[in-house]
Write a protein that holds these residues in place. Structure first.
Motif, PDB file in Angstrom:
ATOM      1  N   TYR A   4       0.853  -1.166   0.000  1.00 30.48           N
ATOM      2  CA  TYR A   4       0.000   0.000   0.000  1.00 30.48           C
ATOM      3  C   TYR A   4       0.899   1.229   0.000  1.00 30.48           C
ATOM      4  CZ  TYR A   4      -3.550  -3.262   1.858  1.00 30.48           C
ATOM      5  OH  TYR A   4      -4.396  -4.319   2.051  1.00 30.48           O
ATOM      6  N   TRP A   5       0.360   2.319  -0.500  1.00 28.72           N
ATOM      7  CA  TRP A   5       1.100   3.580  -0.565  1.00 28.72           C
ATOM      8  C   TRP A   5       0.233   4.635   0.076  1.00 28.72           C
ATOM      9  CZ3 TRP A   5       5.944   2.704  -2.314  1.00 28.72           C
ATOM     10  CH2 TRP A   5       6.147   1.492  -2.988  1.00 28.72           C
ATOM     11  N   GLY A   6       0.774   5.256   1.120  1.00 27.89           N
ATOM     12  CA  GLY A   6      -0.086   6.098   1.926  1.00 27.89           C
ATOM     13  C   GLY A   6       0.472   7.461   2.247  1.00 27.89           C
ATOM     14  N   TRP A   7      -0.375   8.231   2.924  1.00 27.81           N
ATOM     15  CA  TRP A   7      -0.020   9.586   3.348  1.00 27.81           C
ATOM     16  C   TRP A   7      -0.264   9.718   4.853  1.00 27.81           C
ATOM     17  CZ3 TRP A   7       2.399  12.948   0.165  1.00 27.81           C
ATOM     18  CH2 TRP A   7       2.361  12.681  -1.206  1.00 27.81           C
ATOM     19  N   ILE A   8       0.704  10.338   5.506  1.00 28.02           N
ATOM     20  CA  ILE A   8       0.669  10.619   6.937  1.00 28.02           C
ATOM     21  C   ILE A   8       0.960  12.110   7.101  1.00 28.02           C
ATOM     22  CG2 ILE A   8       1.816  10.226   9.159  1.00 28.02           C
ATOM     23  CD1 ILE A   8       0.468   7.745   8.339  1.00 28.02           C
TER      24      ILE A   8
ATOM     25  N   TYR B 182       3.914  13.365   4.898  1.00 26.66           N
ATOM     26  CA  TYR B 182       4.831  12.304   4.512  1.00 26.66           C
ATOM     27  C   TYR B 182       4.114  11.288   3.621  1.00 26.66           C
ATOM     28  CZ  TYR B 182       7.747  13.682   8.559  1.00 26.66           C
ATOM     29  OH  TYR B 182       8.525  14.358   9.477  1.00 26.66           O
ATOM     30  N   CYS B 183       4.838  10.785   2.627  1.00 24.94           N
ATOM     31  CA  CYS B 183       4.336   9.603   1.925  1.00 24.94           C
ATOM     32  C   CYS B 183       5.076   8.382   2.470  1.00 24.94           C
ATOM     33  CB  CYS B 183       4.471   9.721   0.413  1.00 24.94           C
ATOM     34  SG  CYS B 183       6.124  10.021  -0.259  1.00 24.94           S
ATOM     35  N   VAL B 184       4.406   7.231   2.421  1.00 22.14           N
ATOM     36  CA  VAL B 184       4.924   6.046   3.105  1.00 22.14           C
ATOM     37  C   VAL B 184       4.480   4.787   2.376  1.00 22.14           C
ATOM     38  CG1 VAL B 184       2.899   5.942   4.625  1.00 22.14           C
ATOM     39  CG2 VAL B 184       5.048   4.918   5.383  1.00 22.14           C
ATOM     40  N   ARG B 185       5.297   3.749   2.450  1.00 20.43           N
ATOM     41  CA  ARG B 185       4.897   2.423   1.959  1.00 20.43           C
ATOM     42  C   ARG B 185       4.530   1.575   3.162  1.00 20.43           C
ATOM     43  NH1 ARG B 185       8.590  -2.234  -0.970  1.00 20.43           N
ATOM     44  NH2 ARG B 185       9.127  -2.757   1.194  1.00 20.43           N
ATOM     45  N   HIS B 186       3.460   0.825   3.009  1.00 17.50           N
ATOM     46  CA  HIS B 186       3.153  -0.118   4.071  1.00 17.50           C
ATOM     47  C   HIS B 186       2.551  -1.382   3.495  1.00 17.50           C
ATOM     48  CE1 HIS B 186      -1.272   0.794   4.368  1.00 17.50           C
ATOM     49  NE2 HIS B 186      -0.895   1.999   3.972  1.00 17.50           N
ATOM     50  N   GLY B 187       2.573  -2.415   4.307  1.00 19.70           N
ATOM     51  CA  GLY B 187       2.043  -3.702   3.877  1.00 19.70           C
ATOM     52  C   GLY B 187       1.216  -4.318   4.978  1.00 19.70           C
ATOM     53  N   SER B 188       0.848  -5.560   4.795  1.00 18.45           N
ATOM     54  CA  SER B 188       0.043  -6.248   5.806  1.00 18.45           C
ATOM     55  C   SER B 188       0.923  -6.955   6.824  1.00 18.45           C
ATOM     56  CB  SER B 188      -0.891  -7.260   5.145  1.00 18.45           C
ATOM     57  OG  SER B 188      -0.145  -8.152   4.360  1.00 18.45           O
ATOM     58  N   ILE B 189       2.244  -6.995   6.564  1.00 19.85           N
ATOM     59  CA  ILE B 189       3.154  -7.606   7.528  1.00 19.85           C
ATOM     60  C   ILE B 189       3.844  -6.510   8.345  1.00 19.85           C
ATOM     61  CG2 ILE B 189       5.247  -8.988   7.809  1.00 19.85           C
ATOM     62  CD1 ILE B 189       4.378 -10.582   5.348  1.00 19.85           C
ATOM     63  N   SER B 190       4.601  -5.676   7.692  1.00 24.47           N
ATOM     64  CA  SER B 190       5.200  -4.531   8.371  1.00 24.47           C
ATOM     65  C   SER B 190       4.559  -3.266   7.838  1.00 24.47           C
ATOM     66  CB  SER B 190       6.718  -4.496   8.182  1.00 24.47           C
ATOM     67  OG  SER B 190       7.041  -4.136   6.866  1.00 24.47           O
ATOM     68  N   TRP B 191       4.683  -2.211   8.607  1.00 18.56           N
ATOM     69  CA  TRP B 191       4.024  -0.943   8.247  1.00 18.56           C
ATOM     70  C   TRP B 191       5.061   0.160   8.287  1.00 18.56           C
ATOM     71  CZ3 TRP B 191       2.279   3.878   8.263  1.00 18.56           C
ATOM     72  CH2 TRP B 191       0.993   4.145   7.766  1.00 18.56           C
ATOM     73  N   GLY B 192       5.162   0.915   7.202  1.00 16.10           N
ATOM     74  CA  GLY B 192       6.015   2.093   7.227  1.00 16.10           C
ATOM     75  C   GLY B 192       7.494   1.801   7.147  1.00 16.10           C
ATOM     76  N   ASP B 193       7.869   0.843   6.277  1.00 13.71           N
ATOM     77  CA  ASP B 193       9.295   0.545   6.146  1.00 13.71           C
ATOM     78  C   ASP B 193      10.037   1.582   5.292  1.00 13.71           C
ATOM     79  OD1 ASP B 193       9.045  -2.288   3.794  1.00 13.71           O
ATOM     80  OD2 ASP B 193       7.989  -0.369   3.887  1.00 13.71           O
TER      81      ASP B 193
END
Lengths: 113, 119
Positions: B35-39, B96-107
Motif C-alpha cells: 500500500y502507498w499512503g499519506w501521513i 509524509y508519503c509512506v509504503r506499508h504492507g500487511s506484515i510490516s508498516w512504514g518501512d
C-alpha cells in the motif's frame, strides 16, 4: 477508532541504562488466524521522518540494533532499549495497523539524563 | 534501495485544495502486496494517517478526512498523489508519503513536505 495510549509522555535515562516505553490499545491487536499482533514502533529524530523499528510487536526491522526490543500481546505492549546511546534521543511512537483508521500513540520523548 | 520523495506547494490559501505527489524510485508501486499512503504531522504534534492506496487500486481513507481526501496513483510514472480540499489552518503540517504492507508498516518514508495554510 482504536485509541493508542503511550506512557510516559517523556523519559530521561542515563547513557547505558535501560529505557522502557509502554503502549496500550483500546482493543486487542492480536489477529487470531496467524497469532500476530499488528503493532509497530517508530523512532523519530528531530527533523527526520519516522523510522520503523519493530513490527508485529516484537519483530525487529532489518538493520535495527538488537538493543531495541518489543514485547507484549493483545492490548499491552512495551518497547525496551537495553542500553541507551546518545543517538537514541528521539520521540518514539507506537502504531496499530490491525484495522483502519491506522492510529498512533501520542509519542514518548526520550532524553539523556 | 526504494526511495520516496514528496513534491508540491509549500503554501496553500484557505479553502483551496492541496495537491501533493510522491515519486517512487528503486521499485514499482504496482508490486504486490504493498500500500502507498499519506501521513501528516502538525508542527510539534503527533502522527495522523490520512489515507492509502493499494497496488490493486483500492483506496482507504481516515473517516475524519474522508470527505475531503482523494489518493490516486499512476504506476506508469511511479507516482501516487494526495488531494485535500477545503484547506484550513488546522491542515498546516508536514506531509509524509509512506509504503506499508500487511506484515510490516512504514518501512519506507519520504523526507516530508511542509505545507502551510495561510492567506
Amino acid at each position: 477508532d482504536i485509541v493508542m495510549t503511550q506512557s510516559p509522555d517523556s523519559l530521561a535515562v542515563s547513557l547505558g541504562e535501560r529505557a522502557t516505553i509502554n503502549c496500550k490499545s483500546s482493543q486487542s491487536l492480536l489477529y487470531s488466524s496467524n497469532d500476530k499482533n499488528y503493532l509497530a514502533w517508530f523512532q523519530q529524530r528531530p527533523g527526520q521522518p519516522p523510522k520503523l523499528l519493530i513490527y508485529w510487536a516484537s519483530t525487529r526491522e532489518p538493520g535495527v540494533p538488537d538493543r531495541f526490543s518489543g514485547s507484549g500481546s493483545g492490548t499491552d505492549f512495551t518497547l525496551t532499549i537495553s542500553s541507551l546511546q546518545a543517538g537514541d534521543v528521539a520521540v518514539y511512537y507506537c502504531q496499530q495497523y490491525y484495522t483502519t483508521p491506522y492510529t498512533f500513540g501520542q509519542g514518548t520523548k526520550l532524553e539523556i539524563k | 534501495q526504494l526511495q520516496l520523495q514528496e513534491s508540491g506547494p509549500g503554501l496553500v490559501k484557505p479553502s483551496e485544495t492541496l495537491s501533493l505527489t510522491c515519486s517512487v524510485s528503486g521499485g514499482s508501486i504496482s508490486s504486490s502486496p504493498y500500500y502507498w499512503g499519506w501521513i501528516r504531522q502538525p508542527p510539534g504534534k503527533g502522527l495522523e494517517w490520512i489515507g492509502s492506496i493499494h497496488y490493486s487500486g483500492s483506496t482507504y481513507y481516515s473517516p475524519s478526512l474522508k470527505s475531503r481526501v482523494t489518493v490516486s496513483a499512476d504506476s506508469s510514472k511511479k507516482q501516487f498523489s494526495l488531494k485535500l480540499s477545503s484547506m484550513t489552518a488546522a491542515d498546516t503540517a508536514m506531509y509524509y508519503c509512506v509504503r506499508h504492507g500487511s506484515i510490516s508498516w512504514g518501512d519506507y518514508w519520504g523526507q516530508g513536505a511542509l505545507v502551510t495554510v495561510s492567506a
